[in-house]
Design a protein around this motif. Structure first.
Motif: not given
Length: 218
Positions: A21, A25-26, A28-29, A71, A75, A112, A115
């Motif tokens: 997860s 998230t990382y 996509s960001t 986020a 995170f 998540a 983000a």
């Protein structure tokens, strides 16, 4: 409920799921950077004492005070906790790893979610819109007494044959309505009351319906 669901899986599987997860998230960001490189830098910072409980506490306060939609803090917190959970599990202390696993999983889910919404929604624009809407509602409530008094004046001053139209009614009550607005210290121009009444008629259904019930030909 979260702990009951997590307890049906092995600690190792849960830690791996949280890493997955966090990686998603990382990536996509932060485009064109690698999650593994970030984790290497994070672990190095922990070993050097640059990232401590005090550092995380400061980040948390900053997150709460300035940008709860970001986020970044959940995170970072999830990464630290999940790494600690893995270290604790590797040392053979399974029971002590569980609280870390649960908290890391929850924080990763928060990251998540933040983000996703930051990617899908223009958060600053949404907040500006919400603030503007709240301001409009407050202004409408403030001017409601003037609208109510305008309806009262139209009713009391209505000619036997009725008003010709909204303009006729507005011009006939302009003086008295202006005096009321001045006495109530409302931020409305006395010189443009006819236009103001027309705007209210076009934008406020309740006001329009009340006017229509008074005027015979609108």
């Amino acid at each position: 409920m979260r702990f009951e669901k997590l307890s049906n899986q092995s600690p190792t599987d849960l830690i791996l799921s949280t890493w997955s997860s966090l990686r998603d998230t990382y990536e996509s960001t932060f485009k064109n950077t690698k999650f593994d490189d970030f984790m290497l830098a994070l672990r190095d910072g922990i070993q050097k004492g640059e990232i401590t409980e005090e550092t995380l506490s400061d980040r948390r306060l900053e997150h709460i005070a300035h940008n709860q939609l970001s986020a970044m803090y959940p995170f970072l917190y999830a990464c630290v906790l999940n790494d600690l959970a893995q270290q604790t599990l590797d040392s053979g202390n399974k029971d002590a790893s569980w609280p870390l696993i649960v908290e890391a999983s929850a924080s990763a889910a928060d990251a998540a979610t933040h983000a996703f919404y930051n990617a899908e929604i223009d958060i600053p624009a949404a907040l500006r819109h919400q603030k503007a809407l709240a301001g409009a509602v407050a202004r409408d409530a403030k001017f409601q007494r003037a609208k109510d008094y305008a309806i009262t004046l139209m009713t009391e001053k209505r000619p036997k044959l009725g008003w010709l139209d909204l303009k006729h009614a507005s011009q006939s009550i302009e003086k008295e309505l202006g005096e009321f607005i001045e006495s109530e210290r409302m931020s409305l121009s006395k010189l443009r009351l006819v236009n103001t009444l027309k705007r209210w008629y076009e934008t406020d259904k309740r006001f329009k319906d009340s006017v229509n019930a008074i005027i015979t030909n609108t």
